[in-house]
Design an enzyme around this catalytic site. Structure first.
Site, PDB file in Angstrom:
ATOM      1  N   ASP A  41      -1.860  -5.100  -5.487  1.00 42.03           N
ATOM      2  CA  ASP A  41      -1.681  -5.846  -4.234  1.00 42.03           C
ATOM      3  C   ASP A  41      -1.882  -7.336  -4.465  1.00 42.03           C
ATOM      4  O   ASP A  41      -2.886  -7.745  -5.072  1.00 42.03           O
ATOM      5  CB  ASP A  41      -2.740  -5.395  -3.209  1.00 42.03           C
ATOM      6  CG  ASP A  41      -2.230  -4.292  -2.311  1.00 42.03           C
ATOM      7  OD1 ASP A  41      -1.003  -4.165  -2.133  1.00 42.03           O
ATOM      8  OD2 ASP A  41      -3.069  -3.547  -1.775  1.00 42.03           O
ATOM      9  N   ASP A  51      -5.751  -3.770  -2.273  1.00 39.61           N
ATOM     10  CA  ASP A  51      -6.765  -4.723  -1.802  1.00 39.61           C
ATOM     11  C   ASP A  51      -7.784  -4.003  -0.922  1.00 39.61           C
ATOM     12  O   ASP A  51      -8.758  -4.609  -0.460  1.00 39.61           O
ATOM     13  CB  ASP A  51      -6.143  -5.935  -1.106  1.00 39.61           C
ATOM     14  CG  ASP A  51      -5.287  -5.570   0.087  1.00 39.61           C
ATOM     15  OD1 ASP A  51      -5.155  -4.368   0.382  1.00 39.61           O
ATOM     16  OD2 ASP A  51      -4.748  -6.493   0.734  1.00 39.61           O
ATOM     17  N   SER A  52      -7.606  -2.683  -0.749  1.00 38.22           N
ATOM     18  CA  SER A  52      -8.644  -1.860  -0.124  1.00 38.22           C
ATOM     19  C   SER A  52      -9.914  -1.894  -0.981  1.00 38.22           C
ATOM     20  O   SER A  52     -10.977  -1.467  -0.533  1.00 38.22           O
ATOM     21  CB  SER A  52      -8.163  -0.421   0.082  1.00 38.22           C
ATOM     22  OG  SER A  52      -7.612   0.102  -1.111  1.00 38.22           O
ATOM     23  N   GLU A  98       2.707   2.447   6.378  1.00 35.60           N
ATOM     24  CA  GLU A  98       1.346   2.858   6.743  1.00 35.60           C
ATOM     25  C   GLU A  98       1.228   3.093   8.243  1.00 35.60           C
ATOM     26  O   GLU A  98       1.596   2.236   9.059  1.00 35.60           O
ATOM     27  CB  GLU A  98       0.351   1.767   6.286  1.00 35.60           C
ATOM     28  CG  GLU A  98      -1.096   2.130   6.592  1.00 35.60           C
ATOM     29  CD  GLU A  98      -2.116   1.283   5.829  1.00 35.60           C
ATOM     30  OE1 GLU A  98      -1.725   0.492   4.945  1.00 35.60           O
ATOM     31  OE2 GLU A  98      -3.315   1.437   6.131  1.00 35.60           O
ATOM     32  N   LYS A 100       2.561  -5.607  -5.009  1.00 32.93           N
ATOM     33  CA  LYS A 100       2.883  -5.171  -3.642  1.00 32.93           C
ATOM     34  C   LYS A 100       2.503  -6.306  -2.685  1.00 32.93           C
ATOM     35  O   LYS A 100       1.450  -6.922  -2.840  1.00 32.93           O
ATOM     36  CB  LYS A 100       2.132  -3.881  -3.285  1.00 32.93           C
ATOM     37  CG  LYS A 100       2.339  -3.440  -1.826  1.00 32.93           C
ATOM     38  CD  LYS A 100       1.964  -1.995  -1.592  1.00 32.93           C
ATOM     39  CE  LYS A 100       0.485  -1.730  -1.397  1.00 32.93           C
ATOM     40  NZ  LYS A 100      -0.137  -2.408  -0.236  1.00 32.93           N
ATOM     41  N   GLU A 136       2.521  -7.363   1.640  1.00 38.54           N
ATOM     42  CA  GLU A 136       2.629  -6.864   3.011  1.00 38.54           C
ATOM     43  C   GLU A 136       3.550  -7.769   3.821  1.00 38.54           C
ATOM     44  O   GLU A 136       3.362  -8.993   3.833  1.00 38.54           O
ATOM     45  CB  GLU A 136       1.246  -6.826   3.675  1.00 38.54           C
ATOM     46  CG  GLU A 136       0.301  -5.827   3.032  1.00 38.54           C
ATOM     47  CD  GLU A 136      -1.044  -5.749   3.737  1.00 38.54           C
ATOM     48  OE1 GLU A 136      -1.224  -6.384   4.795  1.00 38.54           O
ATOM     49  OE2 GLU A 136      -1.924  -5.037   3.220  1.00 38.54           O
TER      50      GLU A 136
HETATM   51  O1  KIV Z   1      -4.842  -1.427  -0.289  1.00 40.30           O
HETATM   52  C1  KIV Z   1      -4.494  -0.243  -0.240  1.00 40.30           C
HETATM   53  O2  KIV Z   1      -5.207   0.673  -0.653  1.00 40.30           O
HETATM   54  C2  KIV Z   1      -3.185   0.049   0.343  1.00 40.30           C
HETATM   55  C3  KIV Z   1      -2.867   1.481   0.630  1.00 40.30           C
HETATM   56  C4  KIV Z   1      -3.602   1.953   1.816  1.00 40.30           C
HETATM   57  C5  KIV Z   1      -1.405   1.704   0.746  1.00 40.30           C
HETATM   58  O3  KIV Z   1      -2.425  -0.843   0.574  1.00 40.30           O
END
Ligand code: KIV
Length: 271
Positions: free
Chosen positions: A90, A51-52, A189, A120, A122
């Site tokens: 994510d 989600d980055s 992280e 994934k 969090e």
């Molecule tokens: O969203 C992302 O890129 C991440 C990584 C930094 C692990 O969760």
């Protein structure tokens, strides 16, 4: 008879085998077809549609605004590019925190509409029910602890997490809970290397670090950061393998100059 050699795809099971035999796992982010194709052909083990993308692709300050449909768009583009890597997506902010039914619905939507291999999420004990419900539908889940950017407004800062004993103890407990739930791997992280190493030794599933030192089972970086495209972002853990911001700027400036000076296109570059 086909001479095309079948590419052996990376599976969650293989990642666990890699941990057992001490082979480090490589993971990078991708959000589009072209980048994913290059990364996959380079031989990466795992591609994370993170989600980055909210920051890197859309220019938002945080990861909070990206939507489920936007994540699916990015994930589908990545899936079309890959031959070998395991693709993890994510679950974005707001798509799983409500309750476990909502979490399952979101995970199923991602898997169905993008063709991804895993999701994934969090968080630790507070999302245990959601993780278990997603796993019960046969969807592999990767955990994410430490600095979890979807909680940035709770933390108030992007600095290192779990430096204090109480938070470190809770993180270690959460890692064990995620392992017991059945997560196939865990991202840690921005936490102290000593704690990350302890977590990796305490659980049997692979631990993949970003800013978590060398004692974990694998590493992940945001591709645009490691390529030096995001030149204003320089945390200590980031190793830059290229300075693309500078070389792309030079290429764009040269193109502008060539157009203005009528050097481009030349005789050989037209019909
Ligand atoms: O969203 C992302 O890129 C991440 C990584 C930094 C692990 O969760």
């Amino acid at each position: 008879m086909s001479v095309h050699k079948e590419v052996k795809k990376v599976t969650t099971h293989q990642l666990q085998e890699m941990k057992r035999r001490g082979e480090k796992i490589s993971m990078l982010t991708a959000y589009d077809y072209t980048m994913a194709k290059i990364i996959d052909h380079a031989g990466i083990d795992v591609i994370l549609v993170g989600d980055s993308a909210s920051n890197v692709m859309a220019g938002h300050e945080t990861t909070l605004p990206i939507t489920l449909d936007q994540m699916i768009y990015h994930a589908s583009s990545v899936i079309r590019a890959i031959d070998r890597a395991l693709v993890v997506v994510d679950l974005p902010f707001g798509s799983y925190q409500g309750n476990s039914k909502e979490a399952l619905t979101s995970a199923i939507k991602i898997m169905k509409e993008s063709g991804a291999h895993a999701v994934k999420l969090e968080g630790g004990r507070e999302i245990k029910d959601s993780i278990e419900r997603i796993l019960s539908a046969g969807i592999p889940v990767m955990g994410h602890l430490g600095l979890t950017p979807q909680s940035i407004y709770k933390f108030g800062t992007y600095t290192v997490r779990a430096k204090e004993e109480e938070e470190a103890k809770r993180l270690l407990e959460d890692a064990k809970i995620l392992e017991e739930c059945g997560c196939f791997a865990l991202v840690l992280e921005k936490i102290p290397a000593k704690l990350a190493g302890e977590v990796a030794r305490s659980i049997s599933i692979p631990v993949i670090g970003i800013g978590a030192g060398s004692g974990v089972d694998g590493q992940v970086l945001v591709t645009h950061d490691m390529l030096g495209m995001t030149h204003e972002f320089s945390p200590r853990f980031l190793r830059r393998y290229l300075s693309l911001y500078e070389s792309m700027t030079a290429a764009f400036q040269q193109y502008i100059k060539d157009v203005k000076s009528r050097d481009f296109p030349n005789e050989g570059e037209q019909y």
